[in-house]
Design a protein around this motif. Structure first.
Motif, PDB file in Angstrom:
ATOM      1  N   ARG A   1       0.821  -1.216   0.000  1.00 12.81           N
ATOM      2  CA  ARG A   1       0.000   0.000   0.000  1.00 12.81           C
ATOM      3  C   ARG A   1       0.856   1.269   0.000  1.00 12.81           C
ATOM      4  N   GLN A   2       2.134   1.140   0.304  1.00 12.47           N
ATOM      5  CA  GLN A   2       3.006   2.306   0.408  1.00 12.47           C
ATOM      6  C   GLN A   2       3.491   2.760  -0.977  1.00 12.47           C
ATOM      7  N   GLN A   3       3.816   4.022  -1.071  1.00 12.52           N
ATOM      8  CA  GLN A   3       4.348   4.553  -2.329  1.00 12.52           C
ATOM      9  C   GLN A   3       5.750   4.001  -2.565  1.00 12.52           C
ATOM     10  N   ILE A   4       6.043   3.669  -3.808  1.00 10.65           N
ATOM     11  CA  ILE A   4       7.391   3.267  -4.197  1.00 10.65           C
ATOM     12  C   ILE A   4       8.154   4.515  -4.611  1.00 10.65           C
ATOM     13  N   LEU A   5       9.228   4.811  -3.893  1.00 13.01           N
ATOM     14  CA  LEU A   5      10.120   5.930  -4.196  1.00 13.01           C
ATOM     15  C   LEU A   5      11.343   5.329  -4.875  1.00 13.01           C
TER      16      LEU A   5
END
Length: 228
Positions: free
Chosen positions: A174-178
């Motif tokens: 669910r987290q953004q991929i940086l």
């Protein structure tokens, strides 16, 4: 798609001002890049915070590598940074065999409870990325993974990155991929086309390497590329 997030590493207030002038959205604050980025002094954080009006994610790591080392010392530094006004952080710890060090990660995450934070490129050195993500699923504050998909950098990790992006929204994803670590300008068009929306740069905006400052024009060039 909304404008991509563009994060730049800053070591000093001069770096921070150049990154802001060039169009960075957020800064990662570190010191000692010979050790791949350690926690800055509280005074350095305060100076940078006074110099720019950008979100600042502060590294929480006191030693080279991904084991926590002096955990009590790290918790004390985190408390001091919070007292100085730090609101966002970067952290993540592995055991000597590459497994997630969940107790250490939980302890530091608790020390910055209520803050947003990034799990950094320790994920690229982990023995089992999927297990790491699963173990951290739902941990308060964790909103980003900084990753190149491989310890060797984006060139080697593209397939992994694309596979994880395809799982966006699933438990553990669910987290953004940086995207960061060996990221080059020629990677960007393909990454944007694939749907990636956050990018992290360090040495690529320092014409003289880590001994020299961030160059605002170089940052602006990346900003233009990302917004194309």
């Amino acid at each position: 798609m909304s404008r991509p997030v563009f994060e730049v590493i800053a070591l000093t207030a001069q770096d921070a001002q150049a990154a802001a002038a060039g169009g960075a959205d957020r800064l990662e604050l570190v010191t000692d890049m010979a050790a791949d980025g350690l926690t800055p002094a509280v005074a350095a954080f305060a100076e940078i915070r006074a110099a720019v009006d950008l979100p600042l994610r502060v590294m929480l790591r006191l030693r080279d590598g991904f084991t926590p080392g002096d955990l009590d010392g790290l918790l004390a530094r985190a408390a001091a940074l919070r007292a100085e006004g730090a609101e966002e952080f970067v952290l993540g710890f592995l055991t000597a065999d590459g497994a997630l060090d969940l107790p250490a990660t939980l302890a530091v995450a608790e020390a910055v409870a209520g803050c947003r934070w990034t799990f950094h490129r320790a994920i690229d050195h982990s023995a089992d990325r999927a297990a790491l993500r699963d173990a951290l699923d739902g941990l308060p504050g964790l909103d980003t993974y900084l990753t190149s998909g491989s310890a060797a950098g984006v060139d080697r990790g593209l397939t992994v990155l694309e596979g994880e992006l395809a799982k966006a929204g699933d438990p553990g994803y669910r987290q953004q991929i940086l995207v960061g670590g060996g990221l080059r300008a020629d990677h960007v068009p393909g990454l944007l086309a694939a749907g990636f929306d956050a990018f992290h740069i360090g040495g690529a905006v320092r014409p003289d390497g880590w001994r020299g400052p961030v160059d605002a024009a170089a940052v602006a060039g990346w900003r233009t590329l990302l917004d194309a």
